[in-house]
Each structure stands twice: as structure tokens, then as C-alpha cells.
Design an enzyme around this catalytic site. Structure first.
Site, mmCIF file in Angstrom:
data_model
loop_
_atom_site.group_PDB
_atom_site.id
_atom_site.type_symbol
_atom_site.label_atom_id
_atom_site.label_comp_id
_atom_site.label_asym_id
_atom_site.label_seq_id
_atom_site.Cartn_x
_atom_site.Cartn_y
_atom_site.Cartn_z
ATOM 1 N N LYS A 238 0.835 -1.200 0.000
ATOM 2 C CA LYS A 238 0.000 0.000 0.000
ATOM 3 C C LYS A 238 0.872 1.253 0.000
ATOM 4 O O LYS A 238 1.989 1.218 0.510
ATOM 5 C CB LYS A 238 -0.867 0.030 1.268
ATOM 6 C CG LYS A 238 -2.016 -0.958 1.293
ATOM 7 C CD LYS A 238 -2.836 -0.792 2.563
ATOM 8 C CE LYS A 238 -3.950 -1.818 2.648
ATOM 9 N NZ LYS A 238 -4.971 -1.662 1.597
ATOM 10 N N ARG A 312 -10.213 -11.461 2.104
ATOM 11 C CA ARG A 312 -11.078 -12.501 1.544
ATOM 12 C C ARG A 312 -10.392 -13.864 1.584
ATOM 13 O O ARG A 312 -11.069 -14.886 1.620
ATOM 14 C CB ARG A 312 -11.534 -12.086 0.130
ATOM 15 C CG ARG A 312 -10.456 -11.943 -0.872
ATOM 16 C CD ARG A 312 -10.903 -11.110 -2.092
ATOM 17 N NE ARG A 312 -10.878 -9.660 -1.824
ATOM 18 C CZ ARG A 312 -11.148 -8.737 -2.739
ATOM 19 N NH1 ARG A 312 -11.495 -9.084 -3.968
ATOM 20 N NH2 ARG A 312 -11.116 -7.441 -2.421
HETATM 21 N N1 BES Z 1 -8.100 -3.781 4.568
HETATM 22 C C1 BES Z 1 -8.303 -3.393 3.218
HETATM 23 C C2 BES Z 1 -9.634 -2.666 3.015
HETATM 24 C C3 BES Z 1 -9.784 -1.324 3.663
HETATM 25 C C4 BES Z 1 -9.623 -0.182 2.920
HETATM 26 C C5 BES Z 1 -10.137 -1.220 4.988
HETATM 27 C C6 BES Z 1 -9.791 1.066 3.509
HETATM 28 C C7 BES Z 1 -10.294 0.000 5.574
HETATM 29 C C8 BES Z 1 -10.139 1.149 4.844
HETATM 30 C C9 BES Z 1 -8.255 -4.607 2.295
HETATM 31 O O1 BES Z 1 -7.482 -5.661 2.728
HETATM 32 C C10 BES Z 1 -7.664 -4.145 1.020
HETATM 33 O O2 BES Z 1 -6.511 -3.831 1.020
HETATM 34 N N2 BES Z 1 -8.450 -4.116 -0.047
HETATM 35 C C11 BES Z 1 -7.994 -3.669 -1.303
HETATM 36 C C12 BES Z 1 -8.467 -4.665 -2.348
HETATM 37 C C13 BES Z 1 -7.903 -4.406 -3.710
HETATM 38 C C14 BES Z 1 -6.469 -4.861 -3.753
HETATM 39 C C15 BES Z 1 -8.690 -5.179 -4.739
HETATM 40 C C16 BES Z 1 -8.613 -2.306 -1.561
HETATM 41 O O3 BES Z 1 -9.786 -2.123 -1.261
HETATM 42 O O4 BES Z 1 -7.891 -1.424 -2.021
HETATM 43 MG MG MG Z 2 -5.498 -5.518 2.030
#
Ligand code: BES
Ligand code: MG
Ligand code: ZN
Length: 458
Positions: A238, A312
């Protein structure tokens, strides 16, 4: 200093109109009874605090108003108010108001120092049974445990620490706890969860909490809470901005934990099996890689396209394990799963997915009632195309940048073993956000009262 009596007066706009003649004329310019208005009237020996609730108040808005008041006034109220004037409210509405006052005593870490949080205190003129008061305390206890854990910095919430905490609570609250470490997960074939855990410095803690009410024919609720202690994104790392908020990626698990503890204190006639697949999503030379193919507990193979879609993966095995090894009437997972749900709903509601309209309605109604709303989204067949893989049964994200919260829900549906009553709650922005007790985003307690209300109904 002599004792100053403190009175709290609650008014809606219309009830204020009826009562204002008994107060000094000048007060009329300062207070009108609108929602969240407050006003302090002080004399030498008496302080009167006015709180407005507006005319269109509901159960949840009453909690909201008194919670806000309690938080805002935590340093100002010096002694415990002894009188609450809320004439127009029913006993049930008054109970909601008190719940808010107590919920608003939260600060991180929770210490029982707020003047309104006082074990021995009874509001002088309110006729609420001891039972009602202990109900309020039971809700607060679960919710505060939830919030305290979510608020902890990443270096205070490593897997062994969280597991040790759960173990300690299992003695106090009399529920069973067991877990599978990395070796045991390997033996069992929890490959989707392990893929996320393999980059971690800590062992795996695939944790199972089991509470039996010992009530005949009690419904069995299966809960799975996403418990990623910190989500760096893994190798699909990230960006740095707001990365510190990813300590909140265990928000599903803390909601489940809070609800479990409150439900036990309230002696709800339900049995609860909760699975918390505890791990962090780390960047390391052992971390799983985009393009990896892993085999989940139910035998399905998953192609990892993005290691940041780790939630997931962990839920897939949590849901498969629960649905295969336990007989449950309801199967519900809660997860801070996607940015997609955040972009869609902001902080207005969580995204709900369910294969059962009855369960959907029960959850929507509970959410509406307690002010922790949900909005239902579809699980149409069309979305299946998005997770078809060339090298495995499924891939963990779609290549198209659309509807990822639906894609994720569609993915999870492959791991519920055809459970007839399943619901998935994507609560990413809901459990960690703007709150009255902290400058930065912090835990809101979202999910605890929602689940409790649901479990009270079934
Ligand atoms: N933990 C995140 C989702 C999240 C985003 C929680 C913002 C709280 C605030 C999840 O594991 C994630 O990283 N999701 C990605 C998925 C993408 C790679 C398809 C996302 O939503 O960016
Ligand atoms: Mg994630
Ligand atoms: Zn995550």
C-alpha cells in the site's frame, strides 16, 4: 467547596416550547431544543444542563445525542448529576438516553474515570430496574473491549498478544477457546489463510471461540471476523498515506468479540461459534506473491492476483471451516474488506450481502434501529465472470477496477458450503472513523450493538 447539585434537562423543540416559561427570558435566545444543542445554566448551588434532542428523535438518535454530550462534557461535569428531567420520553427511550451517556464515557484506553461512569450511581428520579442498568453496562463492557483493541497501536496488537487476551477473557466469561498454529493449519489444509500468514513474523492463530448458552433449542450463530492485525498490503504494498489506519483491519474481529462478550453478560439465549483467523499481512521475503496458487480448506484453488486482497483469503478459510465443522442456523462474517465499500458509502453505512432475504431484513432492521446502518447489495451471477481464473478455480480480485466489494462478496460465496442463511458485512469505513473522543480516526464500536440486537431478535 460545597456540593453543587447538577440537573440534566432533556428537551425536544416542542417540549421546550411548553416549558420555557419557567426559565429566565434570556435563556430563550440560547437554547431551543434542537438536536445536539446544549446549554449550561449555573447558579451558586446548582448547575442545570440542557440537552436538545430535536423533534424527530428516534431510539438511535437519542443514543447519539447523549453519547455526544457525555463525550463533549467529560472534563466539565465534575460530580455525577443527580437528576434527569426527560418528561416526554418513555422508559424505553430514557434507557436509550442513558445508554448513550454511558457509551460516551469511553476514552482510549478505557478507564472508569468519567463522572457518568459510576458503578454505584443511580439517577435519582428515573425508574429503571437494576436489570436495565446492568443491561446498559453489559453493552458498554463489550463495546469498550472492542474499541480498546481496535485502537491499540500495531506494535501492541501482535497475534500472540491478542490471543492471550482472548484466552484471559475466555476464563472470565466462560467460553471455550482453541486455535490452530501454522503447523496445524498446514495439516488441516487452511491454505488460503496460511498464504497470508506465511509472511508474518508471528505464528498463525486460527482461533475458534465457542459459547454455549445451555438453553434448549437456542439458535446457533456462526460468526467470522476478519482479523488482520495490520494490513501493509503485502508484496502488493500500500502507499504510505494513511497507512497507519491499517491497524484497524481487525475491525470485524473486534465487533464479533464485543458482541460475544455483551451477549454472554446479557445471558442471551443463543449459542455462538466465532472464528477469528488472526494474522497480519506483512511484507517479507516469505510473503506470498502475486501469481501464487493456493488451495483453500474446501479444496478450491485460488490464484493470488493481489496480496492486498488478503481479507477474503482469510475469510474464505474461516467460512469454510465453520460451515463444514459446525451446524449453525446463521453464518455471518464481518470484515473491513474493501476500499470499494468505503468509496461507495463513506461512513453512512456498511455494505450487506446475503443469500437469504429473511436474514437480510433482520440485519437491516437491527442496523437501522441501533444507528449502525447496512445497505444491501446484489450477488448476481454476472459477477462470477470477474473471478474466473486461467490457472485456478478462482482468482482473488477482478482485473476490472469496478465493484470490488461485490467481487469480494461473490468470492466469499464460494466458501460457505451452500449455507442457506449467510450474510457478509463489509464494514471498512464504519468501525474506524471520526469520533468525539479522539483527534484522529479511532474505533467507533460499529457492529457490536448491531449484532446484539440481531441476536436478541432471533
Ligand atoms: N483492509 C483493506 C480494506 C480497507 C480499505 C479497509 C480502507 C479500511 C479502509 C483490504 O485488505 C484491502 O486492502 N483491499 C484492497 C483490495 C484491492 C487490492 C482489490 C482495496 O480495497 O484497495
Ligand atoms: Mg489488504
Ligand atoms: Zn485488509
Amino acid at each position: 467547596m460545597s456540593e453543587v447539585t447538577q440537573h440534566i434537562h432533556i428537551y425536544s423543540e416542542s417540549s421546550w416550547k411548553d416549558h420555557k416559561q419557567i426559565f429566565p427570558e434570556t435563556l430563550l435566545h440560547f437554547f431551543s431544543g434542537k438536536k445536539n444543542e446544549s446549554f449550561v445554566l449555573a447558579s451558586e448551588d446548582k448547575i442545570t444542563l440542557f440537552i436538545g434532542i430535536g423533534d424527530s428523535y428516534t431510539e438511535s438518535s437519542l443514543v447519539e445525542v447523549s453519547q455526544k454530550f457525555s463525550t463533549d462534557y467529560k472534563d466539565k461535569i465534575q460530580t455525577v448529576p443527580t437528576f434527569l428531567h426527560a418528561e416526554m420520553l418513555t422508559p424505553h427511550e430514557t434507557e436509550q438516553l442513558l445508554l448513550g451517556f454511558y457509551l460516551g464515557t469511553y476514552l482510549y484506553p478505557f478507564k472508569a474515570v468519567h463522572p457518568l461512569w459510576n458503578e454505584h450511581f443511580k439517577w435519582e428520579n428515573i425508574e429503571l430496574s437494576d436489570e436495565k442498568f446492568s443491561k446498559i453496562k453489559a453493552i458498554c463492557n463489550g463495546q469498550f473491549i472492542c474499541m480498546d483493541w481496535l485502537n491499540k497501536p500495531a506494535n501492541f496488537k501482535q497475534a500472540p498478544k491478542f490471543h492471550a487476551f482472548l484466552k484471559e477473557k475466555s476464563h472470565k466469561y466462560n467460553f471455550d477457546i482453541s486455535f490452530f498454529n501454522r503447523q496445524q493449519c498446514e495439516d488441516l489444509g487452511l491454505g488460503a489463510f496460511l498464504a497470508v500468514n506465511q509472511g508474518s513474523n508471528e505464528d498463525a492463530y486460527f482461533t475458534i471461540l465457542e459459547y454455549r448458552s445451555n438453553i434448549k433449542d437456542a439458535p446457533v450463530v456462526g460468526l467470522v471476523g476478519k482479523c488482520v492485525l495490520f494490513d501493509t498490503g503485502g508484496i502488493s504494498i500500500k502507499p504510505a498515506a494513511n497507512l497507519h489506519y491499517m491497524k484497524s483491519d481487525m475491525g470485524g474481529a473486534t465487533a464479533v468479540l464485543g458482541a460475544l462478550i455483551s451477549a454472554i453478560e446479557l445471558k442471551l439465549p443463543v449459542d455462538i461459534i466465532a472464528i477469528l483467523p488472526i494474522t497480519d499481512n506483512a511484507v517479507s521475503n516469505n510473503a506470498y506473491l502475486p501469481s501464487d496458487v493456493v488451495t483453500a480448506y474446501n479444496g478450491k484453488t485460488i490464484e493470488v492476483i493481489d496480496t492486498d486482497a488478503e481479507g477474503r483469503m482469510t475469510l474464505a478459510d474461516g467460512l469454510s471451516y465453520l460451515s463444514k465443522n459446525y451446524k449453525t442456523d446463521y453464518l455471518i462474517d464481518l470484515a473491513t474488506l474493501t476500499g470499494s465499500a468505503v468509496r461507495m458509502f463513506g461512513t453512512t453505512c456498511g455494505a450487506l450481502f446475503s443469500n437469504d432475504p429473511g436474514l437480510q431484513k433482520l440485519l437491516e432492521d437491527s442496523g437501522q434501529k441501533v444507528g449502525q446502518r447496512l445497505w444491501n447489495l446484489p450477488l448476481w451471477e454476472d459477477w462470477e465472470d470477474e473471478i474466473k481464473s486461467d490457472v485456478a478455480d478462482l482468482k482473488n480480485i477482478s482485473i476490472k477496477p469496478v465493484g470490488d466489494c461485490i467481487v469480494a462478496a461473490t468470492f466469499l460465496k464460494h466458501f460457505i458450503n451452500d449455507h442457506p442463511k449467510w450474510a457478509h458485512l463489509d464494514i471498512a469505513a464504519m468501525c474506524f472513523g471520526n469520533v468525539g473522543y479522539a483527534r484522529e480516526k479511532a474505533a467507533t464500536g460499529y457492529g457490536v450493538r448491531l449484532l446484539l440486537d440481531f441476536m436478541e431478535k432471533i
